[in-house]
Design a protein around this motif. Sequence first.
Motif, mmCIF file in Angstrom:
data_model
loop_
_atom_site.group_PDB
_atom_site.id
_atom_site.type_symbol
_atom_site.label_atom_id
_atom_site.label_comp_id
_atom_site.label_asym_id
_atom_site.label_seq_id
_atom_site.Cartn_x
_atom_site.Cartn_y
_atom_site.Cartn_z
ATOM 1 N N ARG A 131 0.824 -1.209 0.000
ATOM 2 C CA ARG A 131 0.000 0.000 0.000
ATOM 3 C C ARG A 131 0.857 1.257 0.000
ATOM 4 O O ARG A 131 0.476 2.286 -0.563
ATOM 5 N N LYS A 132 2.025 1.165 0.624
ATOM 6 C CA LYS A 132 2.956 2.294 0.632
ATOM 7 C C LYS A 132 3.929 2.223 -0.538
ATOM 8 O O LYS A 132 4.429 3.240 -1.015
ATOM 9 N N GLY A 133 4.209 0.997 -0.977
ATOM 10 C CA GLY A 133 5.148 0.814 -2.079
ATOM 11 C C GLY A 133 6.560 0.590 -1.587
ATOM 12 O O GLY A 133 7.043 1.266 -0.667
ATOM 13 N N SER A 134 7.223 -0.383 -2.186
ATOM 14 C CA SER A 134 8.632 -0.645 -1.915
ATOM 15 C C SER A 134 9.493 0.232 -2.813
ATOM 16 O O SER A 134 9.047 0.669 -3.884
ATOM 17 N N ILE A 135 10.720 0.485 -2.414
ATOM 18 C CA ILE A 135 11.641 1.211 -3.292
ATOM 19 C C ILE A 135 11.894 0.400 -4.557
ATOM 20 O O ILE A 135 12.141 0.948 -5.626
ATOM 21 N N HIS A 136 11.778 -0.937 -4.455
ATOM 22 C CA HIS A 136 11.830 -1.784 -5.647
ATOM 23 C C HIS A 136 10.725 -1.409 -6.630
ATOM 24 O O HIS A 136 10.916 -1.469 -7.846
ATOM 25 N N ASN A 137 9.545 -1.053 -6.101
ATOM 26 C CA ASN A 137 8.406 -0.743 -6.966
ATOM 27 C C ASN A 137 8.626 0.525 -7.781
ATOM 28 O O ASN A 137 7.946 0.734 -8.795
ATOM 29 N N TYR A 138 9.558 1.355 -7.345
ATOM 30 C CA TYR A 138 9.898 2.574 -8.080
ATOM 31 C C TYR A 138 11.110 2.384 -8.997
ATOM 32 O O TYR A 138 11.513 3.296 -9.700
ATOM 33 N N GLY A 139 11.704 1.187 -8.959
ATOM 34 C CA GLY A 139 12.876 0.930 -9.790
ATOM 35 C C GLY A 139 14.148 1.533 -9.239
ATOM 36 O O GLY A 139 15.101 1.773 -9.999
ATOM 37 N N CYS A 140 14.177 1.762 -7.916
ATOM 38 C CA CYS A 140 15.322 2.437 -7.305
ATOM 39 C C CYS A 140 16.042 1.580 -6.261
ATOM 40 O O CYS A 140 16.859 2.095 -5.503
ATOM 41 N N ALA A 141 15.745 0.284 -6.209
ATOM 42 C CA ALA A 141 16.407 -0.627 -5.275
ATOM 43 C C ALA A 141 16.869 -1.861 -6.026
ATOM 44 O O ALA A 141 16.318 -2.216 -7.071
ATOM 45 N N VAL A 142 17.878 -2.511 -5.460
ATOM 46 C CA VAL A 142 18.409 -3.715 -6.084
ATOM 47 C C VAL A 142 18.831 -4.698 -5.005
ATOM 48 O O VAL A 142 19.339 -4.301 -3.959
ATOM 49 N N ASP A 143 18.560 -5.969 -5.234
ATOM 50 C CA ASP A 143 19.060 -7.055 -4.391
ATOM 51 C C ASP A 143 20.129 -7.780 -5.198
ATOM 52 O O ASP A 143 19.891 -8.151 -6.352
ATOM 53 N N LEU A 144 21.265 -8.020 -4.577
ATOM 54 C CA LEU A 144 22.363 -8.617 -5.350
ATOM 55 C C LEU A 144 23.434 -9.196 -4.454
ATOM 56 O O LEU A 144 23.408 -9.016 -3.242
ATOM 57 N N THR A 145 24.371 -9.866 -5.076
ATOM 58 C CA THR A 145 25.529 -10.414 -4.388
ATOM 59 C C THR A 145 26.744 -10.227 -5.284
ATOM 60 O O THR A 145 26.678 -9.550 -6.311
ATOM 61 N N VAL A 146 27.839 -10.840 -4.873
ATOM 62 C CA VAL A 146 29.067 -10.843 -5.681
ATOM 63 C C VAL A 146 29.352 -12.283 -6.070
ATOM 64 O O VAL A 146 29.206 -13.197 -5.255
ATOM 65 N N ALA A 147 29.733 -12.476 -7.323
ATOM 66 C CA ALA A 147 30.027 -13.819 -7.815
ATOM 67 C C ALA A 147 31.366 -13.829 -8.529
ATOM 68 O O ALA A 147 31.842 -12.797 -9.017
ATOM 69 N N THR A 148 31.984 -14.998 -8.574
ATOM 70 C CA THR A 148 33.193 -15.147 -9.378
ATOM 71 C C THR A 148 32.808 -15.067 -10.845
ATOM 72 O O THR A 148 31.724 -15.515 -11.246
ATOM 73 N N LYS A 149 33.674 -14.502 -11.642
ATOM 74 C CA LYS A 149 33.407 -14.383 -13.077
ATOM 75 C C LYS A 149 33.225 -15.758 -13.703
ATOM 76 O O LYS A 149 32.325 -15.967 -14.523
ATOM 77 N N GLU A 150 34.062 -16.693 -13.306
ATOM 78 C CA GLU A 150 33.954 -18.067 -13.792
ATOM 79 C C GLU A 150 34.153 -19.016 -12.618
ATOM 80 O O GLU A 150 35.215 -19.045 -12.009
ATOM 81 N N GLY A 151 33.126 -19.763 -12.303
ATOM 82 C CA GLY A 151 33.209 -20.714 -11.202
ATOM 83 C C GLY A 151 33.256 -22.130 -11.721
ATOM 84 O O GLY A 151 33.825 -22.404 -12.776
ATOM 85 N N ARG A 152 32.633 -23.027 -10.996
ATOM 86 C CA ARG A 152 32.601 -24.430 -11.405
ATOM 87 C C ARG A 152 31.809 -24.571 -12.705
ATOM 88 O O ARG A 152 30.803 -23.895 -12.912
ATOM 89 N N ASN A 153 32.286 -25.440 -13.556
ATOM 90 C CA ASN A 153 31.638 -25.706 -14.848
ATOM 91 C C ASN A 153 31.548 -24.454 -15.717
ATOM 92 O O ASN A 153 30.707 -24.369 -16.618
ATOM 93 N N GLY A 154 32.417 -23.484 -15.433
ATOM 94 C CA GLY A 154 32.462 -22.290 -16.265
ATOM 95 C C GLY A 154 31.346 -21.300 -16.016
ATOM 96 O O GLY A 154 31.212 -20.314 -16.741
ATOM 97 N N THR A 155 30.509 -21.527 -14.992
ATOM 98 C CA THR A 155 29.419 -20.604 -14.685
ATOM 99 C C THR A 155 29.773 -19.781 -13.454
ATOM 100 O O THR A 155 30.524 -20.227 -12.581
ATOM 101 N N PRO A 156 29.231 -18.559 -13.339
ATOM 102 C CA PRO A 156 29.513 -17.714 -12.169
ATOM 103 C C PRO A 156 29.094 -18.402 -10.876
ATOM 104 O O PRO A 156 28.091 -19.114 -10.840
ATOM 105 N N GLU A 157 29.866 -18.161 -9.819
ATOM 106 C CA GLU A 157 29.578 -18.789 -8.531
ATOM 107 C C GLU A 157 29.517 -17.721 -7.443
ATOM 108 O O GLU A 157 30.500 -17.026 -7.190
ATOM 109 N N PRO A 158 28.352 -17.540 -6.791
ATOM 110 C CA PRO A 158 28.225 -16.527 -5.745
ATOM 111 C C PRO A 158 29.189 -16.783 -4.586
ATOM 112 O O PRO A 158 29.435 -17.930 -4.218
ATOM 113 N N LEU A 159 29.719 -15.704 -4.019
ATOM 114 C CA LEU A 159 30.558 -15.821 -2.834
ATOM 115 C C LEU A 159 29.702 -16.226 -1.631
ATOM 116 O O LEU A 159 28.497 -15.987 -1.600
#
Length: 232
Positions: A131-159
């Motif tokens: 009813r109040k709105g999340s900052i995500h709802n305005y396009g001004c928030a982000v959820d994320l992590t850091v990953a290795t560029k290339e992890g196991r099997n050549g795919t990124p792997e989150p720390l």
Amino acid sequence: MRFFVLLLFALSPFGGTLVCSFAQPKVEQAMLKQGLVDVQKVDPTILVDLKYSTTGNFVGKDVYGDLTRAYMQPMAAKKLADASKYLQAHHPTLRLLVYDAARPRSAQWNLWNALPDLPEHERQKYVADPRKGSIHNYGCAVDLTVATKEGRNGTPEPLDMGTKYDFFGELAYPSRENELLKSGKLTQQQIDNRQILRTAMRQGGFSSIEFEWWHFNALSREKAKMAFRIVD
């Protein structure tokens, strides 16, 4: 006469969904009409794995449906690109990995209603009141992590951040990290990994919050509300 249609597909680095270039989902069309941008078009090195477009989230089901790309307001996407640039300058083998960005308010209701057993004041620690709105709802928030560029099997792997994304509890609280380290509930490496993420995001102009190591705001909700419309 025969007509030939050229299909262009993009394959997610996480083995995700094939996306037809001209069959753009309505929710993405709506975001573009409101001026939001695809963060990977601002910085192609940013990785995206929208957790609410999978079953790998606290709801246990796909909340977003056709939405598989991360959109943000242009100013927020620019800040994210600045954070990405800083991260790569100081940690060349690491990349930002986005779990959530702009979120339609309809999806906000789904997340809110997925926590019926929590008192409202407790629920608001993890999911903003639609009813109040999340900052995500305005396009001004982000959820994320850091990953290795290339992890196991050549795919990124989150720390290892000590908890999974969307973990509800004190282990995810940045504000409790010193206590959690002393009690042995978090390791120094896990806290260092979180600090890599926080430093990069703060260098990009984002602010963090008390209860979630993965969540960052490009603006306060008050400023976002004054500048932008909610994505419905």
